[in-house]
Design an enzyme around this catalytic site. Sequence first.
Site, PDB file in Angstrom:
ATOM      1  N   GLU A   1       3.364  -7.857   7.787  1.00  0.00           N
ATOM      2  CA  GLU A   1       2.154  -8.498   7.274  1.00  0.00           C
ATOM      3  C   GLU A   1       2.412  -9.575   6.235  1.00  0.00           C
ATOM      4  O   GLU A   1       1.863  -9.531   5.127  1.00  0.00           O
ATOM      5  CB  GLU A   1       1.179  -7.448   6.733  1.00  0.00           C
ATOM      6  CG  GLU A   1       0.713  -6.476   7.806  1.00  0.00           C
ATOM      7  CD  GLU A   1      -0.577  -5.753   7.450  1.00  0.00           C
ATOM      8  OE1 GLU A   1      -0.955  -5.726   6.264  1.00  0.00           O
ATOM      9  OE2 GLU A   1      -1.213  -5.219   8.373  1.00  0.00           O
TER      10      GLU A   1
ATOM     11  N   TYR B   1      -6.990  -3.438  12.694  1.00  0.00           N
ATOM     12  CA  TYR B   1      -7.908  -2.437  12.150  1.00  0.00           C
ATOM     13  C   TYR B   1      -9.356  -2.759  12.511  1.00  0.00           C
ATOM     14  O   TYR B   1     -10.257  -2.550  11.714  1.00  0.00           O
ATOM     15  CB  TYR B   1      -7.713  -2.328  10.630  1.00  0.00           C
ATOM     16  CG  TYR B   1      -6.389  -1.677  10.280  1.00  0.00           C
ATOM     17  CD1 TYR B   1      -6.273  -0.291  10.238  1.00  0.00           C
ATOM     18  CD2 TYR B   1      -5.247  -2.436  10.047  1.00  0.00           C
ATOM     19  CE1 TYR B   1      -5.063   0.318   9.954  1.00  0.00           C
ATOM     20  CE2 TYR B   1      -4.030  -1.833   9.758  1.00  0.00           C
ATOM     21  CZ  TYR B   1      -3.946  -0.455   9.710  1.00  0.00           C
ATOM     22  OH  TYR B   1      -2.746   0.150   9.427  1.00  0.00           O
TER      23      TYR B   1
ATOM     24  N   ASP C   1       0.815  -1.207   0.000  1.00  0.00           N
ATOM     25  CA  ASP C   1       0.000   0.000   0.000  1.00  0.00           C
ATOM     26  C   ASP C   1       0.856   1.267   0.000  1.00  0.00           C
ATOM     27  O   ASP C   1       0.712   2.117   0.865  1.00  0.00           O
ATOM     28  CB  ASP C   1      -0.891  -0.060   1.258  1.00  0.00           C
ATOM     29  CG  ASP C   1      -1.946   1.027   1.296  1.00  0.00           C
ATOM     30  OD1 ASP C   1      -2.409   1.441   0.220  1.00  0.00           O
ATOM     31  OD2 ASP C   1      -2.304   1.457   2.412  1.00  0.00           O
TER      32      ASP C   1
ATOM     33  N   GLU D   1       0.532  -1.054  14.126  1.00  0.00           N
ATOM     34  CA  GLU D   1      -0.380  -0.281  13.278  1.00  0.00           C
ATOM     35  C   GLU D   1      -1.772  -0.357  13.871  1.00  0.00           C
ATOM     36  O   GLU D   1      -2.212  -1.429  14.318  1.00  0.00           O
ATOM     37  CB  GLU D   1      -0.462  -0.830  11.840  1.00  0.00           C
ATOM     38  CG  GLU D   1       0.751  -0.574  10.992  1.00  0.00           C
ATOM     39  CD  GLU D   1       0.582  -1.043   9.539  1.00  0.00           C
ATOM     40  OE1 GLU D   1      -0.569  -1.108   9.048  1.00  0.00           O
ATOM     41  OE2 GLU D   1       1.614  -1.342   8.920  1.00  0.00           O
TER      42      GLU D   1
HETATM   43  C1  BDP Z   1      -1.574  -2.551   6.516  1.00  0.00           C
HETATM   44  C2  BDP Z   1      -0.199  -2.292   5.937  1.00  0.00           C
HETATM   45  C3  BDP Z   1       0.052  -0.829   5.607  1.00  0.00           C
HETATM   46  C4  BDP Z   1      -1.199  -0.217   5.016  1.00  0.00           C
HETATM   47  C5  BDP Z   1      -2.277  -0.248   6.073  1.00  0.00           C
HETATM   48  C6  BDP Z   1      -3.582   0.370   5.571  1.00  0.00           C
HETATM   49  O1  BDP Z   1       0.828  -2.777   6.759  1.00  0.00           O
HETATM   50  O2  BDP Z   1       1.146  -0.735   4.730  1.00  0.00           O
HETATM   51  O3  BDP Z   1      -0.978   1.073   4.554  1.00  0.00           O
HETATM   52  O4  BDP Z   1      -2.534  -1.568   6.473  1.00  0.00           O
HETATM   53  O5  BDP Z   1      -4.351  -0.343   4.930  1.00  0.00           O
HETATM   54  O6  BDP Z   1      -2.139  -3.533   5.728  1.00  0.00           O
HETATM   55  O7  BDP Z   1      -3.791   1.542   5.784  1.00  0.00           O
END
Ligand code: BDP
Length: 594
Positions: free
Chosen positions: A407, A470, A169, A506
Amino acid sequence: MSLKGLLFPQQNHHRNLIDTSGIWEFQADPNEVGELEQWFLSLPSPRFIPVPGTWNDLFDDLKNYLGLAWYRKSLVMPASWRGQRVFLRVGSANYEAKIWVNGTFLSSHHGGHLPFVTDITDALVWDKPNVIAISVENKPLPERVPSGPTPTGGLFGGPFTGYPATTYDFFPYAGLQRAVLLYSVPETQIEDLTVMTTIDGEDGLLEVRVKTSGKSAYGGKIQLENLVTDFELINGEATAKMRVPKARLWSPEDPHLYALTVTLEDAGNVIDSYTLNVGIRTIEVRGDQILLNNSPIYLTGFGRHEDFPISGRSTNLSVIVRDLELMRWMGANSFRATHYPHSEETAQLADKLGILIIAEIPAVSFNFADSDELIEARFAQCQVQLEELIQRDKNHPSVIVWNIANEPMVGNPLTGGGSEHGTQMGLKVFEALYKQAKSHDPSRPVTLVGVMNGPRAWLDVTDFISINRYNGWYAQVGQLDVGILELEKEIDEIYATYKKPILFTEFGADTIAGMHNQPSEMWTEEYQVEFLREYLDLADKKPYVVGMQMWVFADFKTGQGIFRVNGLNHKGVFTRDRRPKMAAHFLKSRWKKN
Ligand code: BDP
C-alpha cells in the site's frame, strides 16, 4: 552493510552454535546517557527481560516506549571455540541496534526484522565471562522503513492517528525480537550458498553457488543423496551444476526436501561443511497464471502478522507451529508474511509443511507525497532491506514471491489528492526495486501490493498485480452488494489494461467474536462470512485471479485509536488467542479438500 552470516547458523563437526535465548538484563535509557556512563559494561539498575521478547507488553511503564534501551548478558566461551571465527548474530532488533563486546563497540544495524552478524572474535576473552551489550531503539522517524508519522499524514494520519502514532496499522513493538545466536566457523569457511532449481523433464537441475571466505582455498564436494559433484574455487567462489534424475519435486502436496551437503576441502581434509534443505521446484508467472512446477497454482490463505498476547512480535515457536497447523486445518496453501520479514523458523517450518509464503520488506504505507529527501532516504533503506531479505530467504522453497511494497500511496488515497510528481517518484523507486530483486534472484516473481485508489501505473511494474480491497467496508460501507459490483468493474478494467494475473492480498471485515445479527451487519460474524463469500464467489468467476489471501489470519495489536476497539484490528478469522470465528469454518468449507 555486511551480508555475511545470513546463512542460518548450524551445529556440525566443523561449526558450533550457542543460542543465548533466555533472561537478559535490561534497562530503558530515555535520557540516552548509557554510552557516556558505559552501560555496555554494566547496567546501573537492570530489570530482567526475555530474549527473544518485546518490551512493550511486559512492563507497564514501557507500554508505549520506543526510545533507547539496553540489553546485557555475560557468557563464558567454550575453550573448544578458540581458533575459530566467532560471530554474534541478532535475528531481529527493531529498529536500530548497536553491539558492544567487553566494552568495545563493534557494529550497528538499521532495519527491524532482518538478521545481522558481527565478527566478535578479536574482542573476546577466554579466561573469564564476556559481556555482550546491545542497545536498541525504535524511534518513529519519518526517514525509516516503515516510516514514523509523515508530514503528509497518509491513511493513518489526521483523525485516524493512533497512539503511539504510526503510518501503519500494527503496534510498533520494540526490542530484540528474535534469538541472538553465537556461532563459530573455521577460519576458512563456507560463507554463503545459493541453490537455484529448475526442471528438465522428470529430472531436477540444481545450480549451486558456493562462496567462501578466509584463507584462499581449495575446492570441495556437493552431495545430495548418492549424487556427488566436485567443485574448484576460483577467488573463493564456485558454481556447480547437478542433475537429479526422476526428482521428487517440492509442492504443497508433497513438500519433499533433499539434504544437500557442501564440504570444503584442503588437501583431502574436510575443513568445513554445511547442510541445506533443498526443495526442487520452479515458480513463474506465465500469461494469466502463476505456475508451480509448470502447473497453475491458486493461492488460498491470509495475510499474517507475527503477533500474540505478551510475546508481541517476538518469536514464539508455539504460535508459529499452531498458526501453520490452523492453516492446514482450513486447507489454506499460503500466506503473505505481512508487513515485514517473518522469523526464519517460520519459513523453515513452511518448507517442511508445503506452505507457500509471499515475503515482503517493511515498505508499508510508503508515502510519496512526502519530500524528495525523505523519499530518497526511505528508498535507500528499502534497497538494503530487500537485499538482506533475499539473501536470507533465497534458499527456502516455501518462499515463492518477493513483495516490494504494501500500500504505497501519494497523500491519502481515501480522501483523494496525490500528485503526478509523487506518482513518478514512486514509479522510479519501484522500477529500481523490481530490477534489484530480479538481479539478486531471477528465479522468483516479484509483486507490489496496491492500495484502493492508489496510482494505477505502479501496478504495471511487477510480474503480477496484487491488490488490497475493502469494498463493503472502508468503501460502500455496509453495502456489500454495491461494493462487489464496483469491485467487479474495477478488476475487469485493471485486467483489461495490464493483462497480468491479479492476486487479492487483502480483503476483510472487522468482526468481534460473538457478535451476531440477522440480517447481518458490520462487525458481526455473519457479515464477515458474507463478505468473504462474496469476494471468493467473485474471484471464482475471474480466470485471471490467481489467488485469494484474506485479511487477516488472526486479530492483532495496533495502537490505540478511534477505529481500533481495544487496540486491536479485528479482521482476523481467529481471535488474537487463536479461537476460530464463524468465518474460519466458512473458509475451511471452501478450501479444505478431503
Ligand atoms: C490495509 C493495510 C493493513 C491494515 C488493513 C486494515 O495493508 O495493514 O491492517 O488495511 O485496515 O490498509 O484492516
